[in-house]
Write an enzyme that holds these catalytic residues in place. Structure first.
Site, PDB file in Angstrom:
ATOM      1  N   ILE A   1       0.873  -1.185   0.000  1.00 18.91           N
ATOM      2  CA  ILE A   1       0.000   0.000   0.000  1.00 18.91           C
ATOM      3  C   ILE A   1       0.902   1.224   0.000  1.00 18.91           C
ATOM      4  O   ILE A   1       1.546   1.524   1.013  1.00 18.91           O
ATOM      5  CB  ILE A   1      -0.933  -0.012   1.229  1.00 18.91           C
ATOM      6  CG1 ILE A   1      -1.764  -1.311   1.255  1.00 18.91           C
ATOM      7  CG2 ILE A   1      -1.842   1.223   1.216  1.00 18.91           C
ATOM      8  CD1 ILE A   1      -2.541  -1.536   2.541  1.00 18.91           C
TER       9      ILE A   1
ATOM     10  N   GLU B   1       3.995  -8.097   2.886  1.00 22.22           N
ATOM     11  CA  GLU B   1       4.254  -9.095   3.937  1.00 22.22           C
ATOM     12  C   GLU B   1       3.846  -8.561   5.302  1.00 22.22           C
ATOM     13  O   GLU B   1       3.240  -9.247   6.114  1.00 22.22           O
ATOM     14  CB  GLU B   1       5.746  -9.448   4.017  1.00 22.22           C
ATOM     15  CG  GLU B   1       6.357  -9.991   2.758  1.00 22.22           C
ATOM     16  CD  GLU B   1       6.965  -8.892   1.887  1.00 22.22           C
ATOM     17  OE1 GLU B   1       6.267  -7.900   1.603  1.00 22.22           O
ATOM     18  OE2 GLU B   1       8.115  -9.039   1.490  1.00 22.22           O
TER      19      GLU B   1
ATOM     20  N   CYS C   1      11.948  -7.411   1.677  1.00 14.65           N
ATOM     21  CA  CYS C   1      12.881  -6.358   2.095  1.00 14.65           C
ATOM     22  C   CYS C   1      13.355  -6.612   3.530  1.00 14.65           C
ATOM     23  O   CYS C   1      12.812  -7.456   4.248  1.00 14.65           O
ATOM     24  CB  CYS C   1      12.212  -4.987   1.995  1.00 14.65           C
ATOM     25  SG  CYS C   1      11.134  -4.594   3.385  1.00 14.65           S
TER      26      CYS C   1
ATOM     27  N   CYS D   1      10.734  -6.286   6.368  1.00 15.83           N
ATOM     28  CA  CYS D   1       9.790  -7.416   6.410  1.00 15.83           C
ATOM     29  C   CYS D   1      10.471  -8.651   6.990  1.00 15.83           C
ATOM     30  O   CYS D   1       9.853  -9.423   7.735  1.00 15.83           O
ATOM     31  CB  CYS D   1       9.234  -7.708   5.018  1.00 15.83           C
ATOM     32  SG  CYS D   1       8.092  -6.415   4.468  1.00 15.83           S
TER      33      CYS D   1
HETATM   34  N1  THU Z   1       7.498  -4.147  -1.436  1.00 12.18           N
HETATM   35  C1  THU Z   1       6.786  -5.064  -0.747  1.00 12.18           C
HETATM   36  O1  THU Z   1       5.550  -5.016  -0.682  1.00 12.18           O
HETATM   37  N2  THU Z   1       7.465  -6.055  -0.115  1.00 12.18           N
HETATM   38  C2  THU Z   1       8.825  -6.168  -0.129  1.00 12.18           C
HETATM   39  O2  THU Z   1       9.361  -7.005   0.596  1.00 12.18           O
HETATM   40  C3  THU Z   1       9.623  -5.344  -1.030  1.00 12.18           C
HETATM   41  C4  THU Z   1       8.950  -4.136  -1.532  1.00 12.18           C
HETATM   42  C5  THU Z   1       6.774  -3.054  -2.111  1.00 12.18           C
HETATM   43  C6  THU Z   1       6.976  -1.696  -1.498  1.00 12.18           C
HETATM   44  C7  THU Z   1       6.692  -0.802  -2.669  1.00 12.18           C
HETATM   45  O3  THU Z   1       5.304  -0.553  -2.740  1.00 12.18           O
HETATM   46  C8  THU Z   1       7.107  -1.594  -3.887  1.00 12.18           C
HETATM   47  O4  THU Z   1       7.193  -2.947  -3.447  1.00 12.18           O
HETATM   48  C9  THU Z   1       8.423  -1.169  -4.483  1.00 12.18           C
HETATM   49  O5  THU Z   1       9.407  -1.077  -3.511  1.00 12.18           O
END
Ligand code: THU
Length: 135
Positions: free
Chosen positions: A48, A60, A89, A92
């Site tokens: 989001i 996550e 990331c 997370c």
């Molecule tokens: N993003 C995630 O939802 N999870 C991750 O572990 C890596 C990144 C999202 C955050 C952002 O909205 C987009 O991916 C690009 O970074």
């Protein structure tokens, strides 16, 4: 490549379906997660984004926070789907580690192909955990 069991396939499919609900107008990088707790409940999450970029929340963590706010703290497996099989990331990884190092992490691409399967401990070696804090 690891053989995918039927329930892992289902979870990856749920994460991929959830991905359609991602709110990612800035990066256009849609992420979907599906988390199964040890009690058998499933929570999905999507990324989001926000016009103030750092306010963005990852898929996550949305799934984990939904589960925890429902009283669920023990996780069996989390599936993560992105178009290109991207990896969780650092934030997370840390949030997942808080609730157990043994949970399985399934990373799949937009075709629901499994890219990586590992435990949270493998995803975040040397994790900082509550054991280090005097309570
Ligand atoms: N993003 C995630 O939802 N999870 C991750 O572990 C890596 C990144 C999202 C955050 C952002 O909205 C987009 O991916 C690009 O970074």
């Amino acid at each position: 490549m690891t053989q995918l069991t039927e329930d892992y396939k289902q979870l990856i499919n749920l994460a991929n379906e959830a991905r359609r609900r991602a709110y990612a107008p800035y990066s256009n990088y849609a992420v979907g997660a599906a988390l199964r707790t040890k009690t058998g409940r499933v929570y999905t999450g999507v990324n989001i984004e926000n016009a103030a970029y750092p306010a963005t929340m990852c898929a996550e963590r949305v799934a984990v926070f939904k589960a925890v706010s429902d009283g669920e703290r023990e996780f069996e497996v989390i599936a993560l789907v992105t178009d290109n099989g991207g990896s969780p990331c650092g934030s997370c990884r840390q949030v997942l580690a808080e609730f157990g190092l043994d949970a399985i992490v399934l990373i799949a691409d937009g075709k629901e192909k499994l890219i990586q399967k590992m435990t949270v401990a493998e995803l975040l070696p040397g994790a900082f955990t509550s054991e280090k804090l005097s309570r």
